[in-house]
Design an enzyme around this catalytic site. Structure first.
Site, PDB file in Angstrom:
ATOM      1  N   PRO A   2       0.832  -1.209   0.000  1.00  0.00           N
ATOM      2  CA  PRO A   2       0.000   0.000   0.000  1.00  0.00           C
ATOM      3  C   PRO A   2       0.869   1.263   0.000  1.00  0.00           C
ATOM      4  O   PRO A   2       1.821   1.356   0.767  1.00  0.00           O
ATOM      5  CB  PRO A   2      -0.793  -0.104   1.310  1.00  0.00           C
ATOM      6  CG  PRO A   2      -0.673  -1.523   1.742  1.00  0.00           C
ATOM      7  CD  PRO A   2       0.621  -2.033   1.182  1.00  0.00           C
ATOM      8  N   GLU A   3       0.539   2.194  -0.879  1.00  0.00           N
ATOM      9  CA  GLU A   3       1.246   3.471  -0.948  1.00  0.00           C
ATOM     10  C   GLU A   3       0.271   4.568  -0.518  1.00  0.00           C
ATOM     11  O   GLU A   3      -0.827   4.257  -0.059  1.00  0.00           O
ATOM     12  CB  GLU A   3       1.770   3.693  -2.379  1.00  0.00           C
ATOM     13  CG  GLU A   3       2.640   2.530  -2.872  1.00  0.00           C
ATOM     14  CD  GLU A   3       3.162   2.717  -4.295  1.00  0.00           C
ATOM     15  OE1 GLU A   3       3.301   3.872  -4.749  1.00  0.00           O
ATOM     16  OE2 GLU A   3       3.406   1.701  -4.963  1.00  0.00           O
ATOM     17  N   ARG A 114       1.845 -11.472   5.385  1.00  0.00           N
ATOM     18  CA  ARG A 114       3.289 -11.571   5.598  1.00  0.00           C
ATOM     19  C   ARG A 114       3.744 -11.215   7.012  1.00  0.00           C
ATOM     20  O   ARG A 114       4.904 -11.416   7.341  1.00  0.00           O
ATOM     21  CB  ARG A 114       4.020 -10.659   4.589  1.00  0.00           C
ATOM     22  CG  ARG A 114       3.709 -10.946   3.132  1.00  0.00           C
ATOM     23  CD  ARG A 114       4.472 -12.144   2.612  1.00  0.00           C
ATOM     24  NE  ARG A 114       5.910 -11.952   2.659  1.00  0.00           N
ATOM     25  CZ  ARG A 114       6.633 -11.369   1.718  1.00  0.00           C
ATOM     26  NH1 ARG A 114       6.053 -10.887   0.640  1.00  0.00           N
ATOM     27  NH2 ARG A 114       7.945 -11.264   1.832  1.00  0.00           N
ATOM     28  N   ARG A 153      21.631  15.379  -5.357  1.00  0.00           N
ATOM     29  CA  ARG A 153      21.685  13.919  -5.234  1.00  0.00           C
ATOM     30  C   ARG A 153      22.040  13.285  -6.564  1.00  0.00           C
ATOM     31  O   ARG A 153      21.504  13.659  -7.604  1.00  0.00           O
ATOM     32  CB  ARG A 153      20.351  13.384  -4.714  1.00  0.00           C
ATOM     33  CG  ARG A 153      20.047  13.946  -3.329  1.00  0.00           C
ATOM     34  CD  ARG A 153      18.734  13.458  -2.798  1.00  0.00           C
ATOM     35  NE  ARG A 153      18.810  12.059  -2.373  1.00  0.00           N
ATOM     36  CZ  ARG A 153      17.806  11.443  -1.749  1.00  0.00           C
ATOM     37  NH1 ARG A 153      16.686  12.086  -1.510  1.00  0.00           N
ATOM     38  NH2 ARG A 153      17.931  10.191  -1.387  1.00  0.00           N
TER      39      ARG A 153
END
Ligand SMILES: [Zn+2]
Length: 289
Positions: A2-3, A114, A153
């Site tokens: 899930p995001e 899980r 970055r």
């Protein structure tokens, strides 16, 4: 996993369902101890008993179930976690790991195949959270905030988007979708974006996340909402898990490669490194289920 759109869907559904309800018990399934981070099941039962839920907050992929004593029950669904709201006599789902018993004959069940999810009761939500970047659907997230997270970055842009310290809540699905919409190659160095590309990426991130929320999240595998139902965003994706299928824009087969250890789906023509960024149509078309 899930995001942001999936967790936000759960938050929106859960809040009116549990607000004001009193907790009369908390049970942990045998072998599910690792769900709890700070306390034992007995301690958590004491902390939760007779508390009422006041509201449900979200930060990144974390849910904050606010209690009426000011404390917060922080839940992270991780890989396969789900929160189902059921009547107490509804048959128990397989893989139910924890049950919040509510006084009015309902249950909030934490279901997790899980067992990577976590439940934590803390004084305030922030106490249970790692360092997180800005909320991408909030006012604080503007192009400058995005650039603050990426500037300097050298890692691949996709990897930078998955880093929760850059922007909170983006995972593999929405990173691939946002990069396609912004016409950006997933491996371009994060700090190398030109001004025009930053604007496109910022808009694309917000578009794909809002679309995901509007469709109740994406259910490619295990994600289900509070009623145990799947979301629909998987029918609207542009590139994610569409390997070898034609790109909507140019018909080139979608490619799958590994970036930063994660499967990455992208169009080699629309997202060519020398492709000029331009705005794609923001409306996605549903595919047949
Ligand atoms: Zn294309």
């Amino acid at each position: 996993m899930p995001e942001l759109p999936e967790v936000e869907t759960v938050r929106r559904q859960l809040e009116p369902l549990i607000r004001g309800r009193r907790i009369s018990g908390f049970e942990l399934a045998p072998g599910a101890e690792r769900l709890l981070r700070g306390a034992s099941a007995a301690e958590l039962r004491d902390q939760l008993r007779d508390r009422r839920f006041e509201r449900v907050d979200r930060r990144g992929k974390y849910l904050g179930l606010q209690l009426d004593d000011g404390r917060c029950c922080v839940v992270h669904l991780r890989m396969t976690g789900a929160l189902h709201f059921r009547r107490s006599d509804h048959p128990e789902e397989r893989f139910t790991r924890a049950v919040f018993q509510l006084a009015d004959d309902h249950q909030l069940r934490f279901v997790d195949i899980r067992k990577f999810g976590t439940i934590d009761v803390v004084d305030q939500m922030a106490d249970a959270l790692p360092k997180l970047g800005p909320e991408p659907l909030s006012d604080e997230f503007d192009v400058a905030a995005l650039w603050d997270a990426l500037r300097g970055r050298t890692i691949a842009l996709k990897a930078a988007l998955l880093d929760q310290r850059s922007v909170a809540g983006i995972g593999n699905i929405y990173a691939d979708e946002a990069l396609f919409l912004a016409r950006l190659h997933p491996e371009v160095p994060a700090g190398a974006l030109r001004a025009r590309e930053r604007i496109a990426l910022h808009a694309a991130i917000q578009t794909v996340l809002e679309e995901g929320v509007a469709h109740g999240g994406a259910s490619f595998r295990d994600y289900t909402d509070t009623a145990g139902k799947a979301g629909e965003q998987q029918y609207y994706v542009r590139v994610f898990r569409r390997t070898e299928q034609p790109c909507d824009e140019c018909n080139t087969p979608i490619r799958r490669t590994i970036v930063g250890g994660r499967a990455t789906h992208w169009c080699p023509r629309c997202q060519h490194p020398r492709q000029k960024t331009r705005n794609l149509p923001h409306q996605s078309r549903p595919r047949s289920p």
